[in-house]
Design an enzyme around this catalytic site. Sequence first.
Site, short mmCIF file in Angstrom:
data_model
loop_
_atom_site.label_atom_id
_atom_site.label_comp_id
_atom_site.label_asym_id
_atom_site.label_seq_id
_atom_site.Cartn_x
_atom_site.Cartn_y
_atom_site.Cartn_z
N LYS A 199 59.23 58.72 29.92
CA LYS A 199 59.42 57.62 28.96
C LYS A 199 59.45 56.26 29.67
O LYS A 199 59.36 55.22 29.02
CB LYS A 199 60.71 57.82 28.17
N HIS A 251 58.27 70.72 27.98
CA HIS A 251 59.39 70.84 27.03
C HIS A 251 58.99 70.51 25.59
O HIS A 251 59.77 70.72 24.67
CB HIS A 251 60.58 69.99 27.47
N HIS A 252 57.76 70.00 25.38
CA HIS A 252 57.26 69.77 24.01
C HIS A 252 56.14 70.75 23.63
O HIS A 252 55.49 70.56 22.60
CB HIS A 252 56.78 68.33 23.86
#
Length: 369
Positions: A232, A283-284
């Site tokens: 991010k 993780h997605h």
Amino acid sequence: MLNNSELTILVIDDETFVRETISDYLSDSGFNILNASDGAEGIAVFRANKPDAVLVDLNMPHVDGFEVLKVVHEEHPDLPVIVVSGAGLIEDAIQAVRLGAWDFVTKPIVDMGILEHVLNQGLERALLIKENKRYKEHLEVEVHKRTEALRNEIKMRKKTQDALMILQAEVIETQKEIIMTLGEVVETRSNETAKHVRRVAEYTALLALRAGLDPEEVNLLKLASPMHDVGKIGVPDTVLNKPGKLTSDEFELVKTHTTIGHDILKHSERPIFKAAAIVAYEHHERWDGRGYPRGLAGEEISIYGRITGIADVFDALGSERVYKKAWSLEKIKGYFEQEKGKQFDPVLTDLFFDGIDEILELRKLYPDG
């Protein structure tokens, strides 16, 4: 605490009216302003004056904003660079991020207060990075001092092996602290609490233990999972903290945090960072193969990614965000029951909720606020 009178902002734009409007507004806010009417002049002014932040247009003749971004990032990677441009293509945004842009403001600027807010966020983040570097430098000095002390003790007591083990433990503890701190900084930037990464770490360790991973892997995943959203860093604040629904282009930009995080971490040979690279990348992903970034399905997804995905979503749903209220436990259970076998590994999901009381106790240890 920022003091505008001590900060110099370089404004680079080939449109005289835009450049002067921005400069006048920021000057009235107390900043010291430097101007440049094209990319070549902007690079020269940047090198000569070392400003505290740069505002740059992308579309300029001769030397464009992309070249300015490249030069500034190469010579001063921690300097906040805000793109102020009428260019609205997602490809331009992604390229600008890769070249070092920190954020975007779209022209025409309806409210100059928005630009000042974005600029202040960049300056505050730069200050945080500078303080973090000072902390790390201090930490390195302390580690060096302790290492020297250990070496002297080795010579005196001739217990080389014991001393090396102590030193190794200190290095590992340093890695843990850096990983947790970076994870907390990333979550704070996206207006999520630093406690989120600590809770996710505890949840992943507990679920890994229930899934039968050996103690070494359980501990490795606990240390690595706080880095799941490190990518991010490469997503603009204006998109990351948008309170409303994201557009399809904005969502595509957010999705790049998985590949950005993987690219940041994948080069290390340290076991913790290698595990963190997997977690950031996967993780997605979804059990049914409809996730991102690679569309992996079932056990093609590393168990690290499957475990962290469950822990991350559970904590996110139960926490307040800029775009939603916290969900009740019953609503969260209903969502996981609905998505079991679709988004989430069905076996791991059952293991997670079969011991939900223990999970809730962990949550109480690290409350928001």
